[in-house]
Design a protein around this motif. Structure first.
Motif, PDB file in Angstrom:
ATOM      1  N   PHE A  41      37.917  36.124  47.066  1.00  0.00           N
ATOM      2  CA  PHE A  41      36.869  35.805  48.070  1.00  0.00           C
ATOM      3  C   PHE A  41      35.678  35.328  47.515  1.00  0.00           C
ATOM      4  O   PHE A  41      34.914  34.077  48.053  1.00  0.00           O
ATOM      5  CB  PHE A  41      36.267  37.330  48.775  1.00  0.00           C
ATOM      6  CG  PHE A  41      35.703  37.025  49.982  1.00  0.00           C
ATOM      7  CD1 PHE A  41      35.870  36.698  51.088  1.00  0.00           C
ATOM      8  CD2 PHE A  41      34.197  37.493  49.422  1.00  0.00           C
ATOM      9  CE1 PHE A  41      35.043  36.584  52.073  1.00  0.00           C
ATOM     10  CE2 PHE A  41      33.196  37.318  50.540  1.00  0.00           C
ATOM     11  CZ  PHE A  41      33.520  37.025  52.056  1.00  0.00           C
ATOM     12  N   ASP A  42      35.285  36.044  46.187  1.00  0.00           N
ATOM     13  CA  ASP A  42      33.950  35.393  45.541  1.00  0.00           C
ATOM     14  C   ASP A  42      34.354  33.909  44.995  1.00  0.00           C
ATOM     15  O   ASP A  42      33.234  33.191  44.929  1.00  0.00           O
ATOM     16  CB  ASP A  42      33.734  36.368  44.447  1.00  0.00           C
ATOM     17  CG  ASP A  42      33.138  37.596  44.886  1.00  0.00           C
ATOM     18  OD1 ASP A  42      32.721  37.621  46.357  1.00  0.00           O
ATOM     19  OD2 ASP A  42      32.994  38.437  44.310  1.00  0.00           O
ATOM     20  N   ALA A  43      35.289  33.910  44.279  1.00  0.00           N
ATOM     21  CA  ALA A  43      35.546  32.419  43.728  1.00  0.00           C
ATOM     22  C   ALA A  43      35.697  31.202  44.815  1.00  0.00           C
ATOM     23  O   ALA A  43      35.162  30.094  44.703  1.00  0.00           O
ATOM     24  CB  ALA A  43      37.143  32.559  43.029  1.00  0.00           C
ATOM     25  N   GLY A  44      36.150  31.837  46.123  1.00  0.00           N
ATOM     26  CA  GLY A  44      36.129  30.599  47.307  1.00  0.00           C
ATOM     27  C   GLY A  44      34.748  30.381  47.676  1.00  0.00           C
ATOM     28  O   GLY A  44      34.488  29.302  48.037  1.00  0.00           O
ATOM     29  N   LYS A  45      34.008  31.406  47.579  1.00  0.00           N
ATOM     30  CA  LYS A  45      32.351  31.298  47.799  1.00  0.00           C
ATOM     31  C   LYS A  45      31.895  30.125  46.829  1.00  0.00           C
ATOM     32  O   LYS A  45      30.876  29.210  47.284  1.00  0.00           O
ATOM     33  CB  LYS A  45      31.733  32.355  47.947  1.00  0.00           C
ATOM     34  CG  LYS A  45      31.829  33.137  49.131  1.00  0.00           C
ATOM     35  CD  LYS A  45      30.911  34.192  49.338  1.00  0.00           C
ATOM     36  CE  LYS A  45      30.647  35.347  48.298  1.00  0.00           C
ATOM     37  NZ  LYS A  45      29.841  36.455  48.770  1.00  0.00           N
ATOM     38  N   HIS A  46      32.287  30.132  45.391  1.00  0.00           N
ATOM     39  CA  HIS A  46      31.629  29.309  44.675  1.00  0.00           C
ATOM     40  C   HIS A  46      32.438  28.043  44.485  1.00  0.00           C
ATOM     41  O   HIS A  46      31.680  27.071  44.219  1.00  0.00           O
ATOM     42  CB  HIS A  46      32.006  30.146  43.064  1.00  0.00           C
ATOM     43  CG  HIS A  46      30.658  31.197  42.875  1.00  0.00           C
ATOM     44  ND1 HIS A  46      31.019  32.379  43.421  1.00  0.00           N
ATOM     45  CD2 HIS A  46      29.577  31.215  42.125  1.00  0.00           C
ATOM     46  CE1 HIS A  46      29.768  33.317  43.012  1.00  0.00           C
ATOM     47  NE2 HIS A  46      29.259  32.343  42.326  1.00  0.00           N
ATOM     48  N   TYR A  47      33.550  27.925  44.679  1.00  0.00           N
ATOM     49  CA  TYR A  47      34.384  26.736  44.376  1.00  0.00           C
ATOM     50  C   TYR A  47      35.098  26.200  45.484  1.00  0.00           C
ATOM     51  O   TYR A  47      35.632  25.072  45.378  1.00  0.00           O
ATOM     52  CB  TYR A  47      35.368  27.132  43.165  1.00  0.00           C
ATOM     53  CG  TYR A  47      34.914  27.559  41.980  1.00  0.00           C
ATOM     54  CD1 TYR A  47      33.946  26.776  41.105  1.00  0.00           C
ATOM     55  CD2 TYR A  47      35.181  28.857  41.548  1.00  0.00           C
ATOM     56  CE1 TYR A  47      33.446  27.281  40.035  1.00  0.00           C
ATOM     57  CE2 TYR A  47      34.750  29.415  40.392  1.00  0.00           C
ATOM     58  CZ  TYR A  47      33.704  28.505  39.740  1.00  0.00           C
ATOM     59  OH  TYR A  47      33.427  28.930  38.491  1.00  0.00           O
ATOM     60  N   GLY A  48      35.091  26.610  46.878  1.00  0.00           N
ATOM     61  CA  GLY A  48      35.604  26.227  47.822  1.00  0.00           C
ATOM     62  C   GLY A  48      37.244  26.805  48.022  1.00  0.00           C
ATOM     63  O   GLY A  48      37.748  27.193  47.098  1.00  0.00           O
ATOM     64  N   GLU A  49      37.593  26.373  49.187  1.00  0.00           N
ATOM     65  CA  GLU A  49      38.753  26.838  49.844  1.00  0.00           C
ATOM     66  C   GLU A  49      40.096  26.452  48.783  1.00  0.00           C
ATOM     67  O   GLU A  49      41.002  26.860  48.366  1.00  0.00           O
ATOM     68  CB  GLU A  49      39.197  26.401  51.161  1.00  0.00           C
ATOM     69  CG  GLU A  49      40.720  26.803  51.576  1.00  0.00           C
ATOM     70  CD  GLU A  49      40.601  28.513  51.753  1.00  0.00           C
ATOM     71  OE1 GLU A  49      41.647  29.216  51.907  1.00  0.00           O
ATOM     72  OE2 GLU A  49      39.417  29.238  51.638  1.00  0.00           O
ATOM     73  N   GLY A  50      39.932  25.081  48.031  1.00  0.00           N
ATOM     74  CA  GLY A  50      40.738  24.612  47.319  1.00  0.00           C
ATOM     75  C   GLY A  50      41.470  25.383  46.008  1.00  0.00           C
ATOM     76  O   GLY A  50      42.323  25.255  45.388  1.00  0.00           O
ATOM     77  N   ILE A  51      40.338  26.450  45.757  1.00  0.00           N
ATOM     78  CA  ILE A  51      40.433  27.256  44.591  1.00  0.00           C
ATOM     79  C   ILE A  51      41.703  28.030  44.517  1.00  0.00           C
ATOM     80  O   ILE A  51      42.457  28.571  43.483  1.00  0.00           O
ATOM     81  CB  ILE A  51      39.517  28.071  44.373  1.00  0.00           C
ATOM     82  CG1 ILE A  51      39.248  28.579  42.664  1.00  0.00           C
ATOM     83  CG2 ILE A  51      39.023  29.343  44.977  1.00  0.00           C
ATOM     84  CD1 ILE A  51      39.261  27.506  41.850  1.00  0.00           C
ATOM     85  N   ILE A  52      42.321  28.465  45.766  1.00  0.00           N
ATOM     86  CA  ILE A  52      43.511  29.398  45.961  1.00  0.00           C
ATOM     87  C   ILE A  52      44.624  28.459  45.371  1.00  0.00           C
ATOM     88  O   ILE A  52      45.465  28.945  44.994  1.00  0.00           O
ATOM     89  CB  ILE A  52      43.822  29.684  47.455  1.00  0.00           C
ATOM     90  CG1 ILE A  52      42.619  30.665  48.188  1.00  0.00           C
ATOM     91  CG2 ILE A  52      44.948  30.050  47.824  1.00  0.00           C
ATOM     92  CD1 ILE A  52      42.818  32.080  47.727  1.00  0.00           C
ATOM     93  N   LYS A  53      44.794  27.172  45.917  1.00  0.00           N
ATOM     94  CA  LYS A  53      45.868  26.459  45.567  1.00  0.00           C
ATOM     95  C   LYS A  53      45.920  26.187  43.966  1.00  0.00           C
ATOM     96  O   LYS A  53      47.036  26.150  43.148  1.00  0.00           O
ATOM     97  CB  LYS A  53      45.773  25.010  46.102  1.00  0.00           C
ATOM     98  CG  LYS A  53      46.955  24.262  46.363  1.00  0.00           C
ATOM     99  CD  LYS A  53      46.772  22.811  47.346  1.00  0.00           C
ATOM    100  CE  LYS A  53      48.196  22.544  47.506  1.00  0.00           C
ATOM    101  NZ  LYS A  53      48.038  21.248  48.483  1.00  0.00           N
ATOM    102  N   GLU A  54      44.803  25.985  43.285  1.00  0.00           N
ATOM    103  CA  GLU A  54      44.747  25.859  42.125  1.00  0.00           C
ATOM    104  C   GLU A  54      44.992  27.113  41.261  1.00  0.00           C
ATOM    105  O   GLU A  54      45.832  27.054  40.289  1.00  0.00           O
ATOM    106  CB  GLU A  54      43.359  25.493  41.437  1.00  0.00           C
ATOM    107  CG  GLU A  54      43.141  25.253  39.961  1.00  0.00           C
ATOM    108  CD  GLU A  54      41.597  24.765  39.607  1.00  0.00           C
ATOM    109  OE1 GLU A  54      41.325  25.268  38.489  1.00  0.00           O
ATOM    110  OE2 GLU A  54      41.015  24.432  40.108  1.00  0.00           O
ATOM    111  N   TYR A  55      44.675  28.211  41.605  1.00  0.00           N
ATOM    112  CA  TYR A  55      44.732  29.526  41.004  1.00  0.00           C
ATOM    113  C   TYR A  55      46.229  29.934  41.333  1.00  0.00           C
ATOM    114  O   TYR A  55      46.914  30.417  40.215  1.00  0.00           O
ATOM    115  CB  TYR A  55      44.035  30.619  41.554  1.00  0.00           C
ATOM    116  CG  TYR A  55      42.646  30.851  41.129  1.00  0.00           C
ATOM    117  CD1 TYR A  55      42.160  29.726  39.937  1.00  0.00           C
ATOM    118  CD2 TYR A  55      41.713  31.639  41.643  1.00  0.00           C
ATOM    119  CE1 TYR A  55      40.923  29.766  39.695  1.00  0.00           C
ATOM    120  CE2 TYR A  55      40.432  31.733  40.954  1.00  0.00           C
ATOM    121  CZ  TYR A  55      39.986  30.750  39.984  1.00  0.00           C
ATOM    122  OH  TYR A  55      38.814  30.719  39.597  1.00  0.00           O
ATOM    123  N   SER A  56      46.840  29.276  42.284  1.00  0.00           N
ATOM    124  CA  SER A  56      48.260  29.540  42.449  1.00  0.00           C
ATOM    125  C   SER A  56      49.026  29.201  41.471  1.00  0.00           C
ATOM    126  O   SER A  56      50.141  29.597  41.151  1.00  0.00           O
ATOM    127  CB  SER A  56      48.724  29.180  44.133  1.00  0.00           C
ATOM    128  OG  SER A  56      49.918  29.434  44.240  1.00  0.00           O
TER     129      SER A  56
END
Length: 141
Positions: A41-56
């Motif tokens: 949640f916090d990473a998404g606030k900092h880096y945007g929704e695309g961070i989920i795909k990158e972390y995945s």
């Protein structure tokens, strides 16, 4: 803060702990998913929704299967529901919560959580209750 390294650490700790036979295993798993969800949640606030795909992608490369974008979104949603729904408890499994977290009505989530606890419902029985729209059939107060 390096969100990715914190997320990876929590998930690795969880995988190690899953191998331990312990009565508090469910509580530990929920706690880890809560922590990972908060970090996502916090990473998404900092880096945007695309961070989920990158972390995945990175987690799958480093830890193996099981960290799809969809799974990470479920974990993040579990955190969001946990902070808004006071009836979230370690008496249910993460799989139970995966059936409930996409409802927008927190009263509905609470109803099904309490129902699961009172009736000791399996995930399969919970799905049946949801599918039969038990909550929607309650008398209005």
């Amino acid at each position: 803060m390096n969100f990715y390294n914190e997320i990876k650490k929590e998930l690795v700790d969880n995988e190690i702990y899953k191998k331990v036979k312990d009565y508090s295993k469910n509580n530990y798993e929920l706690q880890k998913y809560y922590n990972v969800g908060k970090l996502l949640f916090d990473a998404g606030k900092h880096y945007g929704e695309g961070i989920i795909k990158e972390y995945s992608r990175k987690l799958t490369e480093e830890l193996g299967k099981g960290y799809s974008p969809t799974r990470l979104k479920y974990i993040r949603r579990f955190y969001e529901v946990s902070i808004k729904c006071p009836s979230v408890t370690d008496q249910l499994t993460y799989t139970h919560y995966c059936e409930l977290i996409w409802f927008n009505d927190y009263n509905k989530i609470s109803y099904y959580i309490n129902l699961c606890i009172k009736q000791n419902l399996s995930v399969r029985k919970l799905r049946e209750k949801i599918k039969s729209k038990e909550y929607e059939r309650l008398p209005e107060e």
